[in-house]
Design a protein around this motif. Structure first.
Motif, PDB file in Angstrom:
ATOM      1  N   GLU A 101       0.826  -1.203   0.000  1.00 38.21           N
ATOM      2  CA  GLU A 101       0.000   0.000   0.000  1.00 38.21           C
ATOM      3  C   GLU A 101       0.863   1.258   0.000  1.00 38.21           C
ATOM      4  OE1 GLU A 101      -4.186  -0.080   2.024  1.00 38.21           O
ATOM      5  OE2 GLU A 101      -2.710  -0.782   3.481  1.00 38.21           O
ATOM      6  N   LEU A 102       0.379   2.279  -0.681  1.00 34.92           N
ATOM      7  CA  LEU A 102       1.004   3.594  -0.648  1.00 34.92           C
ATOM      8  C   LEU A 102       0.498   4.348   0.573  1.00 34.92           C
ATOM      9  CD1 LEU A 102       2.681   5.871  -2.040  1.00 34.92           C
ATOM     10  CD2 LEU A 102       0.547   6.521  -3.206  1.00 34.92           C
ATOM     11  N   ILE A 103       1.433   4.905   1.332  1.00 38.65           N
ATOM     12  CA  ILE A 103       1.092   5.732   2.483  1.00 38.65           C
ATOM     13  C   ILE A 103       1.538   7.159   2.185  1.00 38.65           C
ATOM     14  CG2 ILE A 103       1.318   6.059   4.972  1.00 38.65           C
ATOM     15  CD1 ILE A 103       0.206   3.303   4.204  1.00 38.65           C
ATOM     16  N   ILE A 104       0.599   8.088   2.266  1.00 37.98           N
ATOM     17  CA  ILE A 104       0.884   9.512   2.090  1.00 37.98           C
ATOM     18  C   ILE A 104       0.479  10.233   3.369  1.00 37.98           C
ATOM     19  CG2 ILE A 104       0.232  11.629   0.861  1.00 37.98           C
ATOM     20  CD1 ILE A 104       1.916   9.955  -0.917  1.00 37.98           C
ATOM     21  N   GLY A 105       1.313  11.170   3.800  1.00 36.11           N
ATOM     22  CA  GLY A 105       0.966  11.929   4.992  1.00 36.11           C
ATOM     23  C   GLY A 105       1.398  13.370   4.885  1.00 36.11           C
ATOM     24  N   GLY A 106       0.934  14.155   5.842  1.00 36.72           N
ATOM     25  CA  GLY A 106       1.298  15.558   5.907  1.00 36.72           C
ATOM     26  C   GLY A 106       0.827  16.151   7.219  1.00 36.72           C
ATOM     27  N   VAL A 107       1.149  17.406   7.417  1.00 37.33           N
ATOM     28  CA  VAL A 107       0.818  18.097   8.660  1.00 37.33           C
ATOM     29  C   VAL A 107      -0.433  18.939   8.458  1.00 37.33           C
ATOM     30  CG1 VAL A 107       1.586  19.796  10.359  1.00 37.33           C
ATOM     31  CG2 VAL A 107       3.215  18.140   9.406  1.00 37.33           C
ATOM     32  N   GLN A 108      -1.407  18.708   9.317  1.00 33.95           N
ATOM     33  CA  GLN A 108      -2.653  19.470   9.289  1.00 33.95           C
ATOM     34  C   GLN A 108      -2.593  20.559  10.359  1.00 33.95           C
ATOM     35  OE1 GLN A 108      -6.320  17.843  11.177  1.00 33.95           O
ATOM     36  NE2 GLN A 108      -7.137  17.870   9.088  1.00 33.95           N
ATOM     37  N   THR A 109      -2.875  21.798   9.973  1.00 33.59           N
ATOM     38  CA  THR A 109      -2.935  22.887  10.938  1.00 33.59           C
ATOM     39  C   THR A 109      -4.381  23.287  11.173  1.00 33.59           C
ATOM     40  OG1 THR A 109      -2.685  24.595   9.234  1.00 33.59           O
ATOM     41  CG2 THR A 109      -0.666  23.748  10.262  1.00 33.59           C
ATOM     42  N   TYR A 110      -4.642  23.806  12.369  1.00 32.86           N
ATOM     43  CA  TYR A 110      -5.996  24.232  12.738  1.00 32.86           C
ATOM     44  C   TYR A 110      -5.885  25.249  13.871  1.00 32.86           C
ATOM     45  CZ  TYR A 110      -5.188  20.684  16.344  1.00 32.86           C
ATOM     46  OH  TYR A 110      -4.652  19.935  17.370  1.00 32.86           O
ATOM     47  N   PRO A 111      -6.910  26.055  14.126  1.00 31.77           N
ATOM     48  CA  PRO A 111      -6.822  27.075  15.174  1.00 31.77           C
ATOM     49  C   PRO A 111      -6.495  26.457  16.537  1.00 31.77           C
ATOM     50  CG  PRO A 111      -8.733  27.456  13.787  1.00 31.77           C
ATOM     51  CD  PRO A 111      -8.185  26.118  13.390  1.00 31.77           C
ATOM     52  N   HIS A 112      -5.565  27.074  17.222  1.00 33.46           N
ATOM     53  CA  HIS A 112      -5.177  26.568  18.538  1.00 33.46           C
ATOM     54  C   HIS A 112      -6.359  26.670  19.498  1.00 33.46           C
ATOM     55  CE1 HIS A 112      -2.955  25.941  22.246  1.00 33.46           C
ATOM     56  NE2 HIS A 112      -1.910  25.574  21.524  1.00 33.46           N
ATOM     57  N   PRO A 113      -6.670  25.614  20.228  1.00 29.89           N
ATOM     58  CA  PRO A 113      -7.860  25.632  21.094  1.00 29.89           C
ATOM     59  C   PRO A 113      -7.747  26.587  22.284  1.00 29.89           C
ATOM     60  CG  PRO A 113      -6.585  23.628  21.433  1.00 29.89           C
ATOM     61  CD  PRO A 113      -5.986  24.321  20.264  1.00 29.89           C
ATOM     62  N   GLU A 114      -6.523  27.019  22.617  1.00 31.31           N
ATOM     63  CA  GLU A 114      -6.344  27.855  23.808  1.00 31.31           C
ATOM     64  C   GLU A 114      -5.698  29.203  23.521  1.00 31.31           C
ATOM     65  OE1 GLU A 114      -4.043  25.408  26.356  1.00 31.31           O
ATOM     66  OE2 GLU A 114      -5.621  23.893  26.616  1.00 31.31           O
ATOM     67  N   LYS A 115      -4.906  29.302  22.462  1.00 35.58           N
ATOM     68  CA  LYS A 115      -4.183  30.533  22.167  1.00 35.58           C
ATOM     69  C   LYS A 115      -4.783  31.223  20.944  1.00 35.58           C
ATOM     70  CE  LYS A 115       0.185  28.659  23.940  1.00 35.58           C
ATOM     71  NZ  LYS A 115       1.602  28.359  23.618  1.00 35.58           N
TER      72      LYS A 115
END
Length: 316
Positions: A101-115
């Motif tokens: 199987e091919l595995i692809i990944g990356g970094v997901q960003t989202y609003p910080h829950p506290e800052k």
């Protein structure tokens, strides 16, 4: 775990590297088409998908960090956006193959829950027989980048981690082993043990790509990073090896620095000395092609001596 060496700072590693003549050759700045005026950087090395050689790259505007992963195919020396392949709202792509199987990944960003006005991040993984039919299958712990997977000879899966905070400080590399991809969980990652002696607390590093070497060792392509007195960032491509059977770890060594690549642009002045290891193609003749993001703005390639050959020699 056996670590018989003293922790070296980025400055120590840099001095060691610069003390020897550079063996890097054939510097090349990659050209991309189909993304408008956006930058392409932090690329993968080329990999095969459905009979084509593909590069995945982080694509974004010079003024933003809102990025997407785009897949490119080479056409007459230019890496052109593959219009038939999906894109993903992620940063810093990586890939591997495990169990066919091919595995692809990356970094997901989202609003910080506290800052307020800050971003949080996590690593997201997809799997499938090809890019066209990838499906999400795992989301890593909050705040963790640089999770990398590798299929091992016995069918198990090696997992490199990089916790930050109370455990890991600015970022240290860990390792654990799972029976299969189905056992990849946040709990398994949280239980990974950290490699001792790789980074001082004021610096950090991470794994970018793992290679299974002849003899059973894992060759790790990664980065070692630090701030200087002006808080400018310095990222250096590095390698080390890990033997999961004997728990033996080799010293980090740099394999290139910014001046080995062609001159180019940077996203900001404090990122001028950032070389982010993207991937390594081992050529089988004692050389390798290193693909890297430069200055958070460009993608380059150089030819280097294959750093893993010494660890595949008999008795290494």
């Amino acid at each position: 775990m056996s670590v018989a060496h003293q922790t070296k700072t980025c400055n120590d590693l840099l001095k060691e590297y610069l003390a020897k003549p550079s063996a890097c050759t054939n510097p090349l700045k990659l050209r991309f088409d189909g993304v408008g005026r956006n930058d392409v950087y932090n690329i993968t090395a080329p990999f095969e998908d459905d009979g084509e050689q593909i590069i995945a790259g982080r694509v974004e505007s010079r003024e933003s960090e809102q990025s997407e992963i785009v897949f490119f195919v080479e056409r007459e020396g230019v890496w052109t956006r593959h219009k038939d392949l999906p894109t993903f709202a992620l940063q810093d792509p990586f890939h591997t193959r495990i169990g066919g199987e091919l595995i692809i990944g990356g970094v997901q960003t989202y609003p910080h829950p506290e800052k307020e006005n800050f971003l949080a991040w996590r690593t997201v993984f997809y799997r499938g027989s090809s890019i066209r039919n990838l499906s999400p299958f795992f989301t890593g712990p909050k705040g963790m980048k640089d999770i990398r997977l590798i299929g091992l000879a016995d069918g198990t899966v090696g997992v490199f981690t990089r916790p930050q905070g109370t455990i890991g400080g600015l970022g240290k590399i860990g390792f654990t082993r799972i029976a299969s991809l189905d056992e990849l969980t946040v709990e398994a990652i949280d239980e990974a043990y950290l490699f001792e002696g790789q980074f001082i607390d004021a610096e950090w590093g991470g794994a970018n790509e793992a290679h299974l070497l002849a003899g059973g060792r894992i060759g790790v392509l990664g980065h070692s990073a630090c701030y200087d007195e002006r808080m400018d960032r310095h990222y250096y491509p590095m390698v080390f090896t890990w033997d999961p059977e004997t728990n033996s770890l080799t010293e980090i060594e740099l394999i290139a620095v910014r001046d080995d690549f062609l001159p180019g642009m940077a996203k900001r002045i404090d990122l001028r000395d950032v070389v982010f290891s993207g991937g390594l193609i081992r050529n089988g003749d004692g050389t390798a092609h290193l693909y890297a993001g430069i200055g958070d703005a460009e993608a380059h390639r150089i030819t280097i001596p294959d750093p893993f050959v010494p660890f595949e020699a008999k008795g290494a």
